[in-house]
Scaffold this motif. Structure first.
Motif, PDB file in Angstrom:
ATOM      1  N   UNK A   1      33.358  39.372  43.850  1.00  0.00           N
ATOM      2  CA  UNK A   1      31.954  39.795  43.819  1.00  0.00           C
ATOM      3  C   UNK A   1      31.470  40.071  42.396  1.00  0.00           C
ATOM      4  N   UNK A   2      32.281  40.792  41.598  1.00  0.00           N
ATOM      5  CA  UNK A   2      31.870  41.174  40.257  1.00  0.00           C
ATOM      6  C   UNK A   2      33.011  40.925  39.274  1.00  0.00           C
TER       7      UNK A   2
ATOM      8  N   UNK B 152      40.669  51.184  44.013  1.00  0.00           N
ATOM      9  CA  UNK B 152      42.099  50.953  43.779  1.00  0.00           C
ATOM     10  C   UNK B 152      42.277  49.784  42.825  1.00  0.00           C
ATOM     11  N   UNK B 153      43.039  50.034  41.772  1.00  0.00           N
ATOM     12  CA  UNK B 153      43.182  49.100  40.659  1.00  0.00           C
ATOM     13  C   UNK B 153      44.542  48.411  40.673  1.00  0.00           C
TER      14      UNK B 153
ATOM     15  N   UNK C 297      37.977  39.987  46.342  1.00  0.00           N
ATOM     16  CA  UNK C 297      38.092  41.152  45.477  1.00  0.00           C
ATOM     17  C   UNK C 297      36.687  41.652  45.169  1.00  0.00           C
ATOM     18  N   UNK C 298      36.537  42.953  45.086  1.00  0.00           N
ATOM     19  CA  UNK C 298      35.251  43.496  44.668  1.00  0.00           C
ATOM     20  C   UNK C 298      35.034  43.253  43.180  1.00  0.00           C
ATOM     21  N   UNK C 299      36.103  43.474  42.388  1.00  0.00           N
ATOM     22  CA  UNK C 299      36.005  43.318  40.930  1.00  0.00           C
ATOM     23  C   UNK C 299      37.251  42.595  40.407  1.00  0.00           C
ATOM     24  N   UNK C 300      37.039  41.633  39.520  1.00  0.00           N
ATOM     25  CA  UNK C 300      38.136  40.954  38.835  1.00  0.00           C
ATOM     26  C   UNK C 300      37.984  41.178  37.334  1.00  0.00           C
TER      27      UNK C 300
ATOM     28  N   UNK D   5      38.325  47.223  45.822  1.00  0.00           N
ATOM     29  CA  UNK D   5      39.562  46.673  45.279  1.00  0.00           C
ATOM     30  C   UNK D   5      39.286  45.905  43.993  1.00  0.00           C
ATOM     31  N   UNK D   6      40.063  46.224  42.984  1.00  0.00           N
ATOM     32  CA  UNK D   6      39.934  45.603  41.665  1.00  0.00           C
ATOM     33  C   UNK D   6      41.295  45.085  41.234  1.00  0.00           C
ATOM     34  N   UNK D   7      41.331  43.885  40.677  1.00  0.00           N
ATOM     35  CA  UNK D   7      42.590  43.383  40.124  1.00  0.00           C
ATOM     36  C   UNK D   7      42.311  42.645  38.822  1.00  0.00           C
TER      37      UNK D   7
END
Length: 325
Positions: free
Chosen positions: A157-158, A55-56, A126-129, A86-88
């Motif tokens: 994380x990433x 989810x972005x 967050x998983x990804x930023x 989760x990505x933001x």
């Protein structure tokens, strides 16, 4: 089909991404309504039902309301957070009063806005930023300090970017020890410059192409996950009225419709399948709150596998409005 770049980094994700930009309606400071939350819940349920687990978000989407609404959904569903990715994004500052809209990759802005995102989502990490838009005033070392602090605190994380070219990614990467793992760009049948960039080499037509030279190849070599925003082109090829669109766009929409009928699938699946056929393993980000439209994307990965080279090129040449030369 081969492994996606994100999976090579240890991020188990779905082939499609749910983009939550529309959650919250208008881009204003009005409070979130129950109706908006219910609409978002239906969209998330539809996405989950077809296997979407990524989810972005972005801190600016509907001025924070999109993240706030998703946070309410997570709060009401214990256990969901650990089942999804989760990505933001941060880095865009919306206009407010006399302050113009601009970009900001300062350490202070990144840290402050990630904290705001985590608070609105009601999560610890967050998983990804992603860094949302290139900031001409960015200092890579300052960005690196912010990202290192976020990782050390367990808040992200990433890391990745959005709307960047090869030089900008390399400029950042030389200061950041963690390899950037995502680049999100506008790609799809409605924006085929990512293909034109390859086929226009040594042709004067190439000067009209607005896509970073070598970005597709660079991303594949560096295991950077390419994500596509706007992959459905606001419904241009799947049912939207096209009275004011160019003839080649109308013809492409008819071609997609006929192909969907012949293959007993949806126009959305054909449009996304065309994008997903590319060997870079592009990840489409579906930006819709309409449950029925999300469900219509279910067959996209299968259509990507079934699509022939001839069908792919037929759609490409139709969408760009001219034959290859």
């Amino acid at each position: 089909m081969s492994v996606m770049p994100l999976e090579k980094r240890g991020i188990a994700t779905s082939r499609l991404v749910m983009g939550n930009m529309p959650f919250g309606g208008a881009w204003n400071h009005d409070p979130v309504t129950k109706e908006q939350v219910l609409e978002a819940e239906k969209a998330v349920d539809a996405a989950l039902s077809i296997g979407i687990t990524m989810y972005d978000h972005a801190d600016i989407y509907t001025r924070g309301k999109a993240e706030q609404i998703f946070g309410q959904i997570l709060k009401a569903r214990p256990g969901l957070r650990e089942q999804i990715v989760l990505q933001s994004k941060v880095g865009i500052v919306l206009s407010e009063g006399k302050v113009p809209g601009h970009f900001n990759f300062s350490k202070e802005h990144i840290l402050k806005n990630v904290d705001g995102t985590l608070e609105r989502l009601g999560i610890d990490y967050l998983d990804v930023l992603l860094l949302h838009r290139p900031d001409p005033l960015m200092e890579p070392e300052e960005v690196a300090e912010a990202l290192a602090k976020l990782k050390a605190a367990g808040k992200v994380r990433y890391f990745g970017v959005s709307n960047m070219n090869v030089a900008q990614i390399e400029f950042l990467q030389q200061a950041i020890p963690d390899q950037l793992c995502v680049n999100q760009l506008e790609m799809g049948l409605g924006r085929v410059d990512f293909v034109n960039q390859d086929v226009f080499v040594n042709q004067t037509k190439g000067v009209q192409t607005h896509f970073s030279p070598g970005l597709m190849e660079y991303s594949r070599m560096k295991n950077i996950q390419l994500q596509a925003w706007g992959p459905l082109a606001q419904g241009r090829f799947s049912g939207r009225a096209l009275d004011n669109e160019p003839e080649h766009i109308q013809q492409t929409a008819e071609l997609v419709k006929q192909m969907a009928q012949d293959k007993d699938t949806t126009a959305e699946a054909i449009v996304l399948g065309w994008l997903m056929k590319h060997p870079a393993k592009i990840q489409p980000v579906i930006g819709s709150t309409k449950a029925e439209r999300i469900l219509a994307c279910k067959d996209a990965e299968r259509q990507a596998e079934l699509m022939t080279r001839e069908e792919w090129y037929t759609l490409y040449m139709s969408a760009r409005g001219e034959k290859l030369s």
